[in-house]
Design a protein around this motif. Structure first.
Motif, PDB file in Angstrom:
ATOM      1  N   ARG A  23      14.174  19.623  -9.461  1.00 40.02           N
ATOM      2  CA  ARG A  23      14.362  18.202  -9.712  1.00 40.02           C
ATOM      3  C   ARG A  23      13.692  17.423  -8.592  1.00 40.02           C
ATOM      4  NH1 ARG A  23      15.019  20.005 -14.047  1.00 40.02           N
ATOM      5  NH2 ARG A  23      17.019  20.303 -15.034  1.00 40.02           N
ATOM      6  N   ILE A  24      12.941  16.397  -8.942  1.00 44.73           N
ATOM      7  CA  ILE A  24      12.192  15.619  -7.972  1.00 44.73           C
ATOM      8  C   ILE A  24      12.889  14.288  -7.721  1.00 44.73           C
ATOM      9  CG2 ILE A  24       9.955  14.569  -7.422  1.00 44.73           C
ATOM     10  CD1 ILE A  24       9.859  17.642  -7.716  1.00 44.73           C
ATOM     11  N   LEU A  25      13.115  13.985  -6.456  1.00 44.53           N
ATOM     12  CA  LEU A  25      13.689  12.705  -6.059  1.00 44.53           C
ATOM     13  C   LEU A  25      12.546  11.808  -5.599  1.00 44.53           C
ATOM     14  CD1 LEU A  25      16.662  14.087  -3.934  1.00 44.53           C
ATOM     15  CD2 LEU A  25      16.731  13.291  -6.306  1.00 44.53           C
ATOM     16  N   GLY A  26      12.322  10.721  -6.292  1.00 37.90           N
ATOM     17  CA  GLY A  26      11.252   9.798  -5.924  1.00 37.90           C
ATOM     18  C   GLY A  26      11.652   8.975  -4.724  1.00 37.90           C
ATOM     19  N   SER A  27      10.783   8.902  -3.751  1.00 39.32           N
ATOM     20  CA  SER A  27      11.002   8.091  -2.557  1.00 39.32           C
ATOM     21  C   SER A  27       9.965   6.979  -2.570  1.00 39.32           C
ATOM     22  CB  SER A  27      10.859   8.961  -1.304  1.00 39.32           C
ATOM     23  OG  SER A  27      11.040   8.183  -0.156  1.00 39.32           O
ATOM     24  N   VAL A  28      10.367   5.810  -3.030  1.00 33.95           N
ATOM     25  CA  VAL A  28       9.419   4.714  -3.201  1.00 33.95           C
ATOM     26  C   VAL A  28       9.391   3.813  -1.971  1.00 33.95           C
ATOM     27  CG1 VAL A  28       8.794   2.746  -4.631  1.00 33.95           C
ATOM     28  CG2 VAL A  28       9.690   4.822  -5.690  1.00 33.95           C
ATOM     29  N   ALA A  29      10.515   3.614  -1.327  1.00 33.12           N
ATOM     30  CA  ALA A  29      10.658   2.803  -0.114  1.00 33.12           C
ATOM     31  C   ALA A  29      10.397   1.327  -0.394  1.00 33.12           C
ATOM     32  CB  ALA A  29       9.796   3.347   1.009  1.00 33.12           C
ATOM     33  N   GLY A  30       9.695   0.626   0.487  1.00 34.99           N
ATOM     34  CA  GLY A  30       9.437  -0.787   0.288  1.00 34.99           C
ATOM     35  C   GLY A  30       9.790  -1.657   1.464  1.00 34.99           C
ATOM     36  N   LYS A  80       0.839  -1.202   0.000  1.00 34.56           N
ATOM     37  CA  LYS A  80       0.000   0.000   0.000  1.00 34.56           C
ATOM     38  C   LYS A  80       0.876   1.256   0.000  1.00 34.56           C
ATOM     39  CE  LYS A  80      -3.959   0.285   1.990  1.00 34.56           C
ATOM     40  NZ  LYS A  80      -5.119   0.375   2.860  1.00 34.56           N
ATOM     41  N   SER A  81       1.932   1.238   0.798  1.00 32.66           N
ATOM     42  CA  SER A  81       2.849   2.379   0.870  1.00 32.66           C
ATOM     43  C   SER A  81       3.524   2.632  -0.479  1.00 32.66           C
ATOM     44  CB  SER A  81       3.905   2.114   1.944  1.00 32.66           C
ATOM     45  OG  SER A  81       4.966   3.014   1.842  1.00 32.66           O
ATOM     46  N   VAL A  82       4.047   1.585  -1.084  1.00 31.62           N
ATOM     47  CA  VAL A  82       4.733   1.728  -2.375  1.00 31.62           C
ATOM     48  C   VAL A  82       3.755   2.219  -3.449  1.00 31.62           C
ATOM     49  CG1 VAL A  82       5.884   0.450  -4.227  1.00 31.62           C
ATOM     50  CG2 VAL A  82       6.569   0.089  -1.851  1.00 31.62           C
ATOM     51  N   ASP A  83       2.554   1.659  -3.479  1.00 34.99           N
ATOM     52  CA  ASP A  83       1.551   2.095  -4.464  1.00 34.99           C
ATOM     53  C   ASP A  83       1.218   3.573  -4.286  1.00 34.99           C
ATOM     54  OD1 ASP A  83       1.516  -0.475  -5.459  1.00 34.99           O
ATOM     55  OD2 ASP A  83      -0.413  -1.022  -4.531  1.00 34.99           O
ATOM     56  N   ARG A  84       1.043   4.006  -3.027  1.00 37.36           N
ATOM     57  CA  ARG A  84       0.773   5.423  -2.755  1.00 37.36           C
ATOM     58  C   ARG A  84       1.937   6.292  -3.224  1.00 37.36           C
ATOM     59  NH1 ARG A  84      -1.321   4.800   3.437  1.00 37.36           N
ATOM     60  NH2 ARG A  84      -3.507   4.409   2.938  1.00 37.36           N
ATOM     61  N   ASN A  85       3.138   5.884  -2.860  1.00 35.94           N
ATOM     62  CA  ASN A  85       4.315   6.689  -3.194  1.00 35.94           C
ATOM     63  C   ASN A  85       4.465   6.861  -4.698  1.00 35.94           C
ATOM     64  OD1 ASN A  85       4.783   6.839  -0.469  1.00 35.94           O
ATOM     65  ND2 ASN A  85       6.403   5.308  -0.472  1.00 35.94           N
ATOM     66  N   LEU A  86       4.235   5.794  -5.446  1.00 35.29           N
ATOM     67  CA  LEU A  86       4.332   5.884  -6.905  1.00 35.29           C
ATOM     68  C   LEU A  86       3.230   6.775  -7.482  1.00 35.29           C
ATOM     69  CD1 LEU A  86       5.271   2.190  -7.753  1.00 35.29           C
ATOM     70  CD2 LEU A  86       6.741   4.212  -7.944  1.00 35.29           C
ATOM     71  N   ALA A  87       2.015   6.661  -6.942  1.00 34.32           N
ATOM     72  CA  ALA A  87       0.910   7.507  -7.411  1.00 34.32           C
ATOM     73  C   ALA A  87       1.192   8.980  -7.094  1.00 34.32           C
ATOM     74  CB  ALA A  87      -0.407   7.064  -6.778  1.00 34.32           C
ATOM     75  N   TRP A 111      10.831  -7.477  -3.253  1.00 33.71           N
ATOM     76  CA  TRP A 111       9.880  -7.457  -4.367  1.00 33.71           C
ATOM     77  C   TRP A 111       9.346  -6.042  -4.592  1.00 33.71           C
ATOM     78  CZ3 TRP A 111       8.357  -9.981  -8.467  1.00 33.71           C
ATOM     79  CH2 TRP A 111       7.160  -9.643  -9.059  1.00 33.71           C
ATOM     80  N   GLU A 112       8.947  -5.358  -3.533  1.00 33.07           N
ATOM     81  CA  GLU A 112       8.379  -4.011  -3.662  1.00 33.07           C
ATOM     82  C   GLU A 112       9.459  -2.973  -3.980  1.00 33.07           C
ATOM     83  OE1 GLU A 112       5.343  -3.114  -3.972  1.00 33.07           O
ATOM     84  OE2 GLU A 112       4.382  -4.966  -3.371  1.00 33.07           O
ATOM     85  N   ARG A 113      10.687  -3.207  -3.563  1.00 30.85           N
ATOM     86  CA  ARG A 113      11.768  -2.243  -3.819  1.00 30.85           C
ATOM     87  C   ARG A 113      12.339  -2.356  -5.230  1.00 30.85           C
ATOM     88  NH1 ARG A 113      13.891  -4.172   1.024  1.00 30.85           N
ATOM     89  NH2 ARG A 113      15.635  -4.959  -0.148  1.00 30.85           N
TER      90      ARG A 113
END
Length: 182
Positions: free
Chosen positions: A167-174, A141-148, A179-181
């Motif tokens: 410049r935007i730094l994406g913070s995807v976590a996991g 859920k966290s990764v899906d939110r972060n990507l959205a 698998w999620e990372r």
């Protein structure tokens, strides 16, 4: 934003200025001070707030913090580096941040408005951070939110709502999920 030479100094700040330095101390650092200044969203979210920061125009945080004439790069992070703020409440439209005035909900649109007002050269995207040992469902859920949310921030920049030079730094976590990372 040009190339960032490494190694470089990433100077931590509180309310936009590195403790315990004075402006004269920073001048004495010379070229060592020409690095990154890490500032955090919660320190500017409540006070002075988006409304006041918007009045600064193109100067953004550099102007507000007195660095307009200095060769520094502002890195706007979502959270204060010295405070543990992982696993704060979140939903599909907001995260909780710890501000000087207490915990506050930060909605994605508010975050985008804050980026537009502060005009950092680098910014960490809004993210829902979870502890490493969170459940697989919570991590997903966290990764899906972060990507959205990252998509929304990038769309806002593409639509001209954010400065093109930010410049935007994406913070995807996991968490601990390889698998999620991936």
């Amino acid at each position: 934003l040009g190339k960032i030479e490494t190694p470089t100094l990433v100077m931590y700040t509180r309310r936009g200025f590195p403790p315990p330095f004075t402006p004269k101390d920073l001048d004495n650092l010379g070229p060592a001070f020409e690095g990154l200044m890490q500032m955090s969203v919660p320190e500017f979210f409540d006070s002075p707030g988006v409304k006041t920061l918007t009045k600064l125009g193109d100067g953004g945080l550099k102007s507000f913090c007195g660095f307009a004439d200095r060769d520094v790069t502002i890195l706007l992070a979502l959270r204060d580096a010295l405070q543990h703020q992982c696993d704060m409440p979140a939903s599909d439209s907001w995260v909780t941040v710890q501000t000087p005035g207490g915990q506050k909900k930060l909605e994605v649109d508010e975050f985008i408005s804050l980026l537009a007002a502060t005009r950092p050269q680098l910014a960490e995207s809004i993210s829902d951070e979870v502890p490493g040992d969170a459940s697989g469902k919570r991590i997903k859920k966290s990764v899906d939110r972060n990507l959205a949310w990252l998509d929304r921030v990038l769309e806002a920049r593409a639509a001209g709502k954010l400065p093109a030079e930010t410049r935007i730094l994406g913070s995807v976590a996991g968490g601990e999920s390889a698998w999620e990372r991936r």
